[in-house]
Design a protein around this motif. Structure first.
Motif, PDB file in Angstrom:
ATOM      1  N   MET A   1       0.828  -1.211   0.000  1.00 19.62           N
ATOM      2  CA  MET A   1       0.000   0.000   0.000  1.00 19.62           C
ATOM      3  C   MET A   1       0.863   1.263   0.000  1.00 19.62           C
ATOM      4  SD  MET A   1      -3.147  -0.788  -0.272  1.00 19.62           S
ATOM      5  CE  MET A   1      -3.975   0.696   0.226  1.00 19.62           C
ATOM      6  N   ARG A   2       1.959   1.230   0.748  1.00 20.36           N
ATOM      7  CA  ARG A   2       2.870   2.384   0.762  1.00 20.36           C
ATOM      8  C   ARG A   2       3.475   2.604  -0.617  1.00 20.36           C
ATOM      9  NH1 ARG A   2       5.712   1.042   6.424  1.00 20.36           N
ATOM     10  NH2 ARG A   2       4.298   2.244   7.737  1.00 20.36           N
ATOM     11  N   GLU A   3       3.913   1.522  -1.249  1.00 17.20           N
ATOM     12  CA  GLU A   3       4.504   1.630  -2.587  1.00 17.20           C
ATOM     13  C   GLU A   3       3.489   2.150  -3.594  1.00 17.20           C
ATOM     14  OE1 GLU A   3       6.103  -2.234  -3.436  1.00 17.20           O
ATOM     15  OE2 GLU A   3       7.686  -2.037  -1.927  1.00 17.20           O
ATOM     16  N   GLN A   4       2.268   1.700  -3.485  1.00 17.50           N
ATOM     17  CA  GLN A   4       1.226   2.154  -4.393  1.00 17.50           C
ATOM     18  C   GLN A   4       0.943   3.640  -4.186  1.00 17.50           C
ATOM     19  OE1 GLN A   4      -2.501   0.086  -3.930  1.00 17.50           O
ATOM     20  NE2 GLN A   4      -3.116   0.537  -6.028  1.00 17.50           N
ATOM     21  N   ALA A   5       0.874   4.070  -2.950  1.00 21.30           N
ATOM     22  CA  ALA A   5       0.635   5.491  -2.663  1.00 21.30           C
ATOM     23  C   ALA A   5       1.807   6.340  -3.143  1.00 21.30           C
ATOM     24  CB  ALA A   5       0.402   5.698  -1.173  1.00 21.30           C
ATOM     25  N   ALA A   6       3.042   5.865  -2.929  1.00 19.07           N
ATOM     26  CA  ALA A   6       4.229   6.604  -3.367  1.00 19.07           C
ATOM     27  C   ALA A   6       4.279   6.686  -4.892  1.00 19.07           C
ATOM     28  CB  ALA A   6       5.487   5.942  -2.829  1.00 19.07           C
ATOM     29  N   ALA A   7       3.895   5.608  -5.590  1.00 16.30           N
ATOM     30  CA  ALA A   7       3.916   5.606  -7.051  1.00 16.30           C
ATOM     31  C   ALA A   7       2.915   6.598  -7.628  1.00 16.30           C
ATOM     32  CB  ALA A   7       3.617   4.202  -7.577  1.00 16.30           C
ATOM     33  N   ARG A   8       1.831   6.832  -6.924  1.00 14.44           N
ATOM     34  CA  ARG A   8       0.823   7.798  -7.375  1.00 14.44           C
ATOM     35  C   ARG A   8       1.204   9.232  -7.029  1.00 14.44           C
ATOM     36  NH1 ARG A   8      -4.785   4.710  -5.882  1.00 14.44           N
ATOM     37  NH2 ARG A   8      -4.633   3.162  -7.528  1.00 14.44           N
ATOM     38  N   GLY A   9       2.247   9.371  -6.230  1.00 15.67           N
ATOM     39  CA  GLY A   9       2.704  10.700  -5.860  1.00 15.67           C
ATOM     40  C   GLY A   9       1.906  11.334  -4.747  1.00 15.67           C
TER      41      GLY A   9
ATOM     42  N   PRO B   1      -0.569   8.019   4.108  1.00 15.66           N
ATOM     43  CA  PRO B   1      -1.216   8.231   5.410  1.00 15.66           C
ATOM     44  C   PRO B   1      -0.483   7.478   6.520  1.00 15.66           C
ATOM     45  CG  PRO B   1      -2.797   7.462   3.751  1.00 15.66           C
ATOM     46  CD  PRO B   1      -1.439   7.356   3.157  1.00 15.66           C
ATOM     47  N   GLU B   2      -0.393   8.125   7.682  1.00 21.41           N
ATOM     48  CA  GLU B   2       0.283   7.489   8.801  1.00 21.41           C
ATOM     49  C   GLU B   2      -0.484   6.287   9.313  1.00 21.41           C
ATOM     50  OE1 GLU B   2       2.063   9.670  11.883  1.00 21.41           O
ATOM     51  OE2 GLU B   2       2.454  11.411  10.617  1.00 21.41           O
ATOM     52  N   ALA B   3      -1.779   6.303   9.175  1.00 22.06           N
ATOM     53  CA  ALA B   3      -2.618   5.209   9.671  1.00 22.06           C
ATOM     54  C   ALA B   3      -2.397   3.914   8.897  1.00 22.06           C
ATOM     55  CB  ALA B   3      -4.079   5.603   9.599  1.00 22.06           C
ATOM     56  N   ILE B   4      -1.729   4.024   7.758  1.00 20.10           N
ATOM     57  CA  ILE B   4      -1.550   2.831   6.925  1.00 20.10           C
ATOM     58  C   ILE B   4      -0.692   1.775   7.624  1.00 20.10           C
ATOM     59  CG2 ILE B   4       0.542   3.301   5.579  1.00 20.10           C
ATOM     60  CD1 ILE B   4      -1.131   2.659   3.098  1.00 20.10           C
ATOM     61  N   SER B   5       0.201   2.199   8.500  1.00 18.59           N
ATOM     62  CA  SER B   5       1.079   1.234   9.178  1.00 18.59           C
ATOM     63  C   SER B   5       0.322   0.336  10.146  1.00 18.59           C
ATOM     64  CB  SER B   5       2.212   1.954   9.905  1.00 18.59           C
ATOM     65  OG  SER B   5       1.685   2.813  10.881  1.00 18.59           O
ATOM     66  N   THR B   6      -0.825   0.789  10.613  1.00 23.88           N
ATOM     67  CA  THR B   6      -1.620  -0.036  11.533  1.00 23.88           C
ATOM     68  C   THR B   6      -2.723  -0.806  10.814  1.00 23.88           C
ATOM     69  OG1 THR B   6      -3.132   1.786  11.988  1.00 23.88           O
ATOM     70  CG2 THR B   6      -1.206   1.542  13.445  1.00 23.88           C
ATOM     71  N   MET B   7      -2.817  -0.651   9.503  1.00 23.05           N
ATOM     72  CA  MET B   7      -3.903  -1.260   8.758  1.00 23.05           C
ATOM     73  C   MET B   7      -3.567  -2.645   8.194  1.00 23.05           C
ATOM     74  SD  MET B   7      -5.305   2.064   6.683  1.00 23.05           S
ATOM     75  CE  MET B   7      -6.410   1.100   5.706  1.00 23.05           C
TER      76      MET B   7
END
Length: 183
Positions: free
Chosen positions: A63-71, A75-81
């Protein structure tokens, strides 16, 4: 269909092995007794189980890679998801696998039954599709160690996976990578 005599389908484990080793005989035996529920459930559980065995932190990383690829912002909450993403993937896999079997059987019934006039019932197509999808379920389970080792839960086996030399030709690599063998 050919009106030759067929034998009764074997037990569920026998039918799941026949999908790989003698599919023609299996599908002939399913013509008169189209059993589908067991094969569909075993395949769905196998696919969902494969998804459940992918560690939650790999889903977070994806999810982090996907968000970073979209520029976009990550979100910080992603680490707990992670566990929530994992559960969502397992449940959606169960639903989609079963829905795909019913939809595909319906498409086959419309195309071959209504348009071409074949004398085959929806239940017979559902039986064939349920047993045939088991092959992709096994393939997905076999990909599990590779997905974990590469750290990519969305990794699929495609024609492009085997044609590494095409990496320099972006268009061809992109085209053959979309031809999925097992997803």
């Amino acid at each position: 269909m050919n009106e030759s005599s067929s034998t009764a389908p074997g037990s569920l484990p026998a039918r799941l092995l026949e999908v790989f080793f003698s599919p023609g005989e299996l599908f002939r035996s399913l013509r008169d007794d189209p059993r589908w529920l067991g094969a569909l459930l075993v395949g769905a559980v196998l696919v969902a189980g494969s998804m459940a065995l992918i560690p939650a932190d790999l889903w977070v990383q994806a999810m982090r890679e996907q968000a970073a690829a979209r520029g976009g912002e990550i979100p910080e909450a992603i680490s707990t998801m992670g566990p929530l993403l994992q559960l969502g993937t397992v449940l959606s896999t169960l639903v989609f696998y079963c829905a795909w079997a019913f939809l595909l059987a319906g498409i086959l019934t419309v195309v071959f039954g209504f348009l071409f006039g074949d004398d085959v019932s929806y239940r017979q197509y559902l039986s064939v599709v349920s047993h045939g999808l088991f092959i992709t379920a096994v393939g997905g389970a076999l990909l599990l160690p590779i997905r974990v080792m590469l750290g990519d839960p969305r990794m699929t086996l495609s024609v492009g996976t085997f044609l590494i030399s095409l990496a320099e030709m972006a268009f061809i690599d992109s085209a053959v990578s979309r031809i999925r063998l097992i997803s």
